[in-house]
Design a protein around this motif. Structure first.
Motif, PDB file in Angstrom:
ATOM      1  N   HIS A 121       0.965  -1.194   0.014  1.00  0.00           N
ATOM      2  CA  HIS A 121      -0.080  -0.196  -0.103  1.00  0.00           C
ATOM      3  C   HIS A 121       0.923   1.260   0.087  1.00  0.00           C
ATOM      4  O   HIS A 121       0.629   1.913   0.844  1.00  0.00           O
ATOM      5  N   ILE A 122       1.613   1.428  -0.925  1.00  0.00           N
ATOM      6  CA  ILE A 122       2.447   2.320  -1.365  1.00  0.00           C
ATOM      7  C   ILE A 122       1.845   3.888  -1.721  1.00  0.00           C
ATOM      8  O   ILE A 122       0.971   3.849  -2.644  1.00  0.00           O
ATOM      9  N   ARG A 123       2.086   4.796  -0.926  1.00  0.00           N
ATOM     10  CA  ARG A 123       1.370   6.184  -0.961  1.00  0.00           C
ATOM     11  C   ARG A 123       2.501   7.004  -1.374  1.00  0.00           C
ATOM     12  O   ARG A 123       3.374   6.862  -0.563  1.00  0.00           O
ATOM     13  N   GLU A 129      -4.538  -3.082  -6.799  1.00  0.00           N
ATOM     14  CA  GLU A 129      -5.914  -3.537  -6.409  1.00  0.00           C
ATOM     15  C   GLU A 129      -6.441  -2.898  -5.218  1.00  0.00           C
ATOM     16  O   GLU A 129      -5.844  -2.658  -4.269  1.00  0.00           O
ATOM     17  N   GLY A 130      -7.704  -2.428  -5.459  1.00  0.00           N
ATOM     18  CA  GLY A 130      -8.466  -2.049  -4.287  1.00  0.00           C
ATOM     19  C   GLY A 130      -7.950  -0.491  -4.188  1.00  0.00           C
ATOM     20  O   GLY A 130      -8.263  -0.024  -3.025  1.00  0.00           O
ATOM     21  N   GLY A 131      -7.547   0.287  -5.189  1.00  0.00           N
ATOM     22  CA  GLY A 131      -6.998   1.358  -5.127  1.00  0.00           C
ATOM     23  C   GLY A 131      -5.909   1.771  -4.443  1.00  0.00           C
ATOM     24  O   GLY A 131      -5.345   2.480  -3.871  1.00  0.00           O
ATOM     25  N   HIS A 186      -1.661  -8.581   0.178  1.00  0.00           N
ATOM     26  CA  HIS A 186      -1.991  -7.588  -0.342  1.00  0.00           C
ATOM     27  C   HIS A 186      -3.715  -6.876   0.210  1.00  0.00           C
ATOM     28  O   HIS A 186      -3.875  -6.004   0.595  1.00  0.00           O
ATOM     29  N   LEU A 187      -4.398  -8.019  -0.112  1.00  0.00           N
ATOM     30  CA  LEU A 187      -5.735  -7.801   0.170  1.00  0.00           C
ATOM     31  C   LEU A 187      -5.993  -7.915   1.755  1.00  0.00           C
ATOM     32  O   LEU A 187      -6.956  -6.979   2.169  1.00  0.00           O
ATOM     33  N   ILE A 188      -5.489  -8.785   2.543  1.00  0.00           N
ATOM     34  CA  ILE A 188      -5.514  -8.560   3.839  1.00  0.00           C
ATOM     35  C   ILE A 188      -5.148  -7.460   4.576  1.00  0.00           C
ATOM     36  O   ILE A 188      -5.784  -6.793   5.397  1.00  0.00           O
TER      37      ILE A 188
END
Length: 164
Positions: free
Chosen positions: A27-29, A100-102, A132-134
């Motif tokens: 979840h890289i921002r 995925e998932g934004g 990633h999803l978890i």
């Protein structure tokens, strides 16, 4: 969120499939991941950091520009980052990029002895995607659960920081 034991199970599975370790940024921002898990040889991580190799790393470049997976041997490596990593047992590897998932996550997984075979690649990609999803659910977690996931990230990345 899935339980800590489920995340531990995924991380253990990745460790077994990647005997030279892995680095996963979830979840890289901009350029900062929410969660970072690294098990590569500490000497490689130190050299990588000291030389600022992240800006030349073909795994990172792939992860920010594409999705899917590539064997390291198929990545363009003009700065020789992957060649340097081989000196630390990271001779063969896989780059995985998920959007995925934004949210975007990037993983590098390594072994010292041979290329990953197709079955291993499918399992690695599936496992990284599941993680990633978890971890995508982190924004919906209680503060306590979020803190526990952060502690797991720190403990895996910095073994000396693991509580005894």
């Amino acid at each position: 969120m899935s339980s800590r034991s489920e995340i531990d199970r995924y991380l253990t599975q990745l460790g077994a499939l990647s005997p030279s370790g892995f680095a996963m940024a979830f979840h890289i921002r901009y350029t900062t991941p929410a969660f970072l898990f690294q098990t590569y040889d500490r000497r490689w991580l130190d050299l990588y950091s000291q030389k600022g190799l992240v800006m030349q790393d073909p795994i990172v470049s792939f992860g920010f520009t594409q999705t899917g997976w590539r064997r390291w041997s198929d990545l363009d490596d003009p700065a020789g980052v992957l060649a340097q990593s081989a000196d630390f047992g990271l001779a063969y590897g896989l780059a995985v990029a998920i959007d995925e998932g934004g949210s975007r996550s990037v993983a590098g997984l390594a072994r010292p002895d041979r290329e990953f075979d197709d079955r291993e690649i499918a399992e690695l990609v599936r496992t990284v995607t599941d993680l990633h999803l978890i971890t995508l659910q982190a924004g919906q977690l209680s503060a306590e659960a979020h803190d526990e996931l952060k502690r797991m990230s720190v403990a895996l990345t910095h073994p000396a920081a693991r509580p005894t």
